[in-house]
Design an enzyme around this catalytic site. Structure first.
Site, PDB file in Angstrom:
ATOM      1  N   VAL A 208       0.867  -1.175   0.000  1.00 43.56           N
ATOM      2  CA  VAL A 208       0.000   0.000   0.000  1.00 43.56           C
ATOM      3  C   VAL A 208       0.903   1.223   0.000  1.00 43.56           C
ATOM      4  O   VAL A 208       1.998   1.192   0.542  1.00 43.56           O
ATOM      5  CB  VAL A 208      -0.972   0.019   1.202  1.00 43.56           C
ATOM      6  CG1 VAL A 208      -2.043  -1.037   1.044  1.00 43.56           C
ATOM      7  CG2 VAL A 208      -0.237  -0.182   2.515  1.00 43.56           C
ATOM      8  N   SER A 209       0.435   2.292  -0.629  1.00 42.44           N
ATOM      9  CA  SER A 209       1.339   3.406  -0.913  1.00 42.44           C
ATOM     10  C   SER A 209       1.605   4.326   0.265  1.00 42.44           C
ATOM     11  O   SER A 209       2.517   5.123   0.224  1.00 42.44           O
ATOM     12  CB  SER A 209       0.797   4.233  -2.083  1.00 42.44           C
ATOM     13  OG  SER A 209      -0.503   4.689  -1.782  1.00 42.44           O
ATOM     14  N   SER A 210       0.803   4.237   1.318  1.00 40.53           N
ATOM     15  CA  SER A 210       1.057   5.066   2.493  1.00 40.53           C
ATOM     16  C   SER A 210       0.500   4.376   3.726  1.00 40.53           C
ATOM     17  O   SER A 210      -0.240   3.401   3.624  1.00 40.53           O
ATOM     18  CB  SER A 210       0.409   6.444   2.332  1.00 40.53           C
ATOM     19  OG  SER A 210      -0.997   6.334   2.472  1.00 40.53           O
TER      20      SER A 210
ATOM     21  N   GLN B  14      -3.392   4.092   3.809  1.00 37.01           N
ATOM     22  CA  GLN B  14      -4.153   3.285   2.868  1.00 37.01           C
ATOM     23  C   GLN B  14      -4.444   1.903   3.465  1.00 37.01           C
ATOM     24  O   GLN B  14      -3.598   1.310   4.116  1.00 37.01           O
ATOM     25  CB  GLN B  14      -3.378   3.160   1.553  1.00 37.01           C
ATOM     26  CG  GLN B  14      -4.233   2.685   0.393  1.00 37.01           C
ATOM     27  CD  GLN B  14      -3.438   2.698  -0.914  1.00 37.01           C
ATOM     28  OE1 GLN B  14      -2.229   2.568  -0.910  1.00 37.01           O
ATOM     29  NE2 GLN B  14      -4.133   2.837  -2.022  1.00 37.01           N
TER      30      GLN B  14
END
Length: 204
Positions: A14-16, A19
Site C-alpha cells: 500500500v502506498s502510504s 491506505q
C-alpha cells in the site's frame, strides 16, 4: 531423489500508512497462504527499496509461487517492474500469478507463444501503471497550483505571536536590545524573530 518443496508467497503493497491493505490481505488469505509467507510494505511503488519485498525475495526459491493482487502492487516504475519480473522469473525461476490479470500467470503457457503473450501483457500493464503514477503526480501539481491561485495556504498555520512580541519588537527597533536578545526574549530563533518582525512591519 527428494521431491522439490514448493512454497507459496503473497506480496502486498500500500502506498502510504493511511491506505487500507484489507482487500489485498483478504485475497491472500482466501488462497490459504501461510501468514509467515505474506509480506507487506507500506511504501510508495516508485522503486523496489522496500524492506519486506527485499526480505521476501531472499526467501524465494526455484519453483516457489508468488501471488500479487495487481501489477501496480508490485510497483509503478515501468522499467523496474520489468526488471524485477525478469529477476524473479528467470534468475530465481519463481512463478508469479497476478490475481487481477489471469493472463499474467507464469504457470500457464510456458511454451514460446505463451511466454510471448505474457511478456506483451506485462509490458502493457507496466506502462499503464507508470503512466497512471505520472498522471496522478501531474493532477496533484495542477490541483496545488489552482489552490494557491485561489489563495489556499499549504503547510502548518503559523504559530500565534507571543504576548510580549510587540513590546520586544519596539525595544529592538529602538535599539534598546539586540536582535539576539529580542529573539531570546520571545523564545524564537533569530531568523524566525526577524522574519516575523518584517512581516509585522509590512502588514498582511
Amino acid at each position: 531423489m527428494e521431491p522439490i518443496t514448493v512454497l507459496t508467497y503473497g506480496y502486498i503493497r500500500v502506498s502510504s500508512r493511511d491506505q487500507n491493505e484489507d482487500r489485498q490481505l483478504l485475497a491472500m488469505q482466501e488462497l490459504s497462504i501461510a501468514e509467515k509467507n505474506i509480506f507487506m510494505d507500506k511504501l510508495s511503488g516508485k522503486d523496489f527499496q522496500r524492506p519486506q519485498y527485499q526480505k521476501m525475495v531472499k526467501k524465494l526459491k526455484q519453483n516457489d509461487l508468488l501471488y500479487i493482487k495487481s501489477i501496480d502492487r508490485l510497483g509503478r516504475n515501468y522499467e523496474e517492474i520489468l526488471e524485477q519480473w525478469r529477476i524473479l522469473t528467470r534468475e530465481k525461476q519463481v512463478d508469479i500469478a497476478v490475481l487481477d490479470m489471469p493472463l499474467l500467470d507464469t504457470r500457464r503457457g510456458k511454451d514460446l507463444m505463451g511466454t510471448f503473450l505474457s511478456d506483451i501483457v506485462l509490458q502493457v500493464l507496466s506502462f499503464v501503471a507508470e503512466n497512471e503514477r505520472i498522471n496522478i503526480r501531474q493532477r496533484q501539481a495542477e490541483g496545488i497550483a489552482a489552490a494557491k491561485a485561489r489563495g489556499v495556504q499549504f503547510g502548518r498555520p503559523p504559530l500565534p505571536l507571543p504576548e510580549n512580541f510587540h513590546q520586544i519588537h519596539l525595544d529592538w527597533r529602538s535599539r534598546k536590545i539586540t536582535l539576539k536578545e529580542a529573539a531570546s526574549a520571545c523564545g524564537m530563533p533569530v531568523g524566525t524573530f526577524y522574519a516575523k518582525a518584517v512581516r509585522l512591519e509590512n502588514g498582511p
